[in-house]
Design an enzyme around this catalytic site. Structure first.
Site, PDB file in Angstrom:
ATOM      1  N   MET A 199       0.900  -1.126   0.110  1.00 41.17           N
ATOM      2  CA  MET A 199      -0.031  -0.056  -0.114  1.00 41.17           C
ATOM      3  C   MET A 199       0.688   1.132  -0.032  1.00 41.17           C
ATOM      4  SD  MET A 199      -3.638  -0.917   2.113  1.00 41.17           S
ATOM      5  CE  MET A 199      -2.967  -0.483   3.890  1.00 41.17           C
ATOM      6  N   GLY A 200       2.105   1.242  -0.287  1.00 39.99           N
ATOM      7  CA  GLY A 200       3.008   2.198  -0.383  1.00 39.99           C
ATOM      8  C   GLY A 200       3.497   2.680   0.911  1.00 39.99           C
TER       9      GLY A 200
ATOM     10  N   HIS B  70       9.258  -3.685   3.640  1.00 35.77           N
ATOM     11  CA  HIS B  70       8.679  -3.706   2.244  1.00 35.77           C
ATOM     12  C   HIS B  70      10.086  -4.067   1.201  1.00 35.77           C
ATOM     13  CE1 HIS B  70       5.582  -0.990   3.474  1.00 35.77           C
ATOM     14  NE2 HIS B  70       4.870  -1.830   3.236  1.00 35.77           N
TER      15      HIS B  70
ATOM     16  N   GLY C 190       4.645 -10.412   4.174  1.00 31.85           N
ATOM     17  CA  GLY C 190       5.608 -10.296   5.442  1.00 31.85           C
ATOM     18  C   GLY C 190       4.621 -11.030   6.403  1.00 31.85           C
TER      19      GLY C 190
ATOM     20  N   GLN D 169      -3.365 -12.159   7.364  1.00 33.99           N
ATOM     21  CA  GLN D 169      -3.606 -11.810   6.011  1.00 33.99           C
ATOM     22  C   GLN D 169      -2.790 -13.148   5.109  1.00 33.99           C
ATOM     23  OE1 GLN D 169      -3.092  -7.709   3.884  1.00 33.99           O
ATOM     24  NE2 GLN D 169      -1.022  -8.805   3.609  1.00 33.99           N
TER      25      GLN D 169
END
Length: 293
Positions: A29-30, A36, A147, A153
């Site tokens: 999501m930036g 990341h 991750g 998730q």
């Protein structure tokens, strides 16, 4: 590095990639951080082409969550990704991903979707599963990278891939931590200096749960949850959402703590809602993340 903003452009880019060359996908999501970038580096090492998506997915946010204030800095993100050697960045708008007549969603069910994060954020995993399926269909990667910090998730996406027979390998990498143990997260940017110090309470609570299991040989999830909860209660700037002991594949609560098991925690620190976990693997060893140097 190609910056792609539409579904059609993404399809054309993928169709033009050399036949047989492996492609890796890193969905984000930036507002990228070193966690990341560790996924990106792994993807670059294992694939001939790498696509990173940057998309703040509106359908995984609840009505009173932080969609509008979620941190964004696309120019910085693009500079970081170009320096890593990424081949393409997919940056669609919400209207591009969910046009006006969009009606089809992926709806996970059972404890995996309704417990823990699912209970605190109803509809969250519907949004996650829908966007991940769309990204996998568009990019058609051989591998996709996630991750361990987002353990539930990851479990939902593993179920999605298995249930829908998707031809992709999921690569799950350890949580990357700041030197004081705080799990790296874009939402850490919400914290004041005092809140930033207080946020380490999640890591300290997980350590207390791990100690309760190891030092006192406690297999009682209630005792381990109590140990985690007491640590959070000792921090004035933190408010516990949940401290759980769960099966890492199904997210059902465990009656006895036996491997594999997940210690999962969520807490509010100031205006940030943070999550973290420790994984007790099937072989009895712990995955607690990697402290950044």
């Amino acid at each position: 590095m190609d910056v792609i903003t539409t579904v059609q452009e993404m399809r054309r880019w993928r169709a033009g990639w050399p036949l047989g060359a492996s492609v890796g996908l890193v969905p984000t999501m930036g507002y990228l951080h070193e966690g990341h970038l560790s996924l990106v580096r792994r993807a670059c090492a294992e694939n001939e082409g790498v696509v990173v998506s940057i998309f703040v997915n509106p359908i995984q946010f609840g009505a009173h969550e932080d969609l509008e204030r979620y941190p964004r800095d696309l120019p910085r993100d693009l500079r970081l990704l170009e320096a890593q050697g990424v081949h393409a960045v997919f940056v669609p708008t919400a209207a591009e991903m969910y046009p006006p007549k969009f009606i089809t969603y992926v709806e996970p069910s059972g404890p995996l979707a309704s417990e823990a994060e699912g209970a605190s954020r109803p509809g969250h995993f519907r949004g996650v599963a829908t966007v991940v399926l769309k990204l996998l269909n568009l990019v058609q990667p051989q591998r996709a990278y996630f991750g361990q910090k987002d353990a539930q998730q990851v479990a939902v996406i593993k179920a999605l891939v298995a249930d829908l027979n998707l031809p992709v390998e999921l690569v799950v990498m350890p949580t990357l931590r700041e030197p004081d143990g705080l799990a790296m997260s874009s939402r850490n940017s919400y914290l004041s200096p005092q809140g930033r110090r207080a946020a380490t309470v999640l890591y300290r609570a997980l350590l207390a749960g791990k100690t309760a299991y190891e030092q006192y040989q406690s297999e009682d999830p209630a005792a381990i949850q109590r140990a985690m909860s007491e640590v959070v209660a000792s921090e004035p700037l933190a408010r516990l959402d949940y401290a759980d002991v769960r099966d890492p594949g199904t997210f059902e609560p465990l009656e006895r703590l036996r491997p594999p098991a997940l210690l999962a925690i969520a807490a509010f620190v100031e205006r940030a809602r943070l999550i973290d976990n420790f994984l007790l693997r099937a072989d009895g060893t712990w995955e607690t993340g990697i402290i950044a140097s």
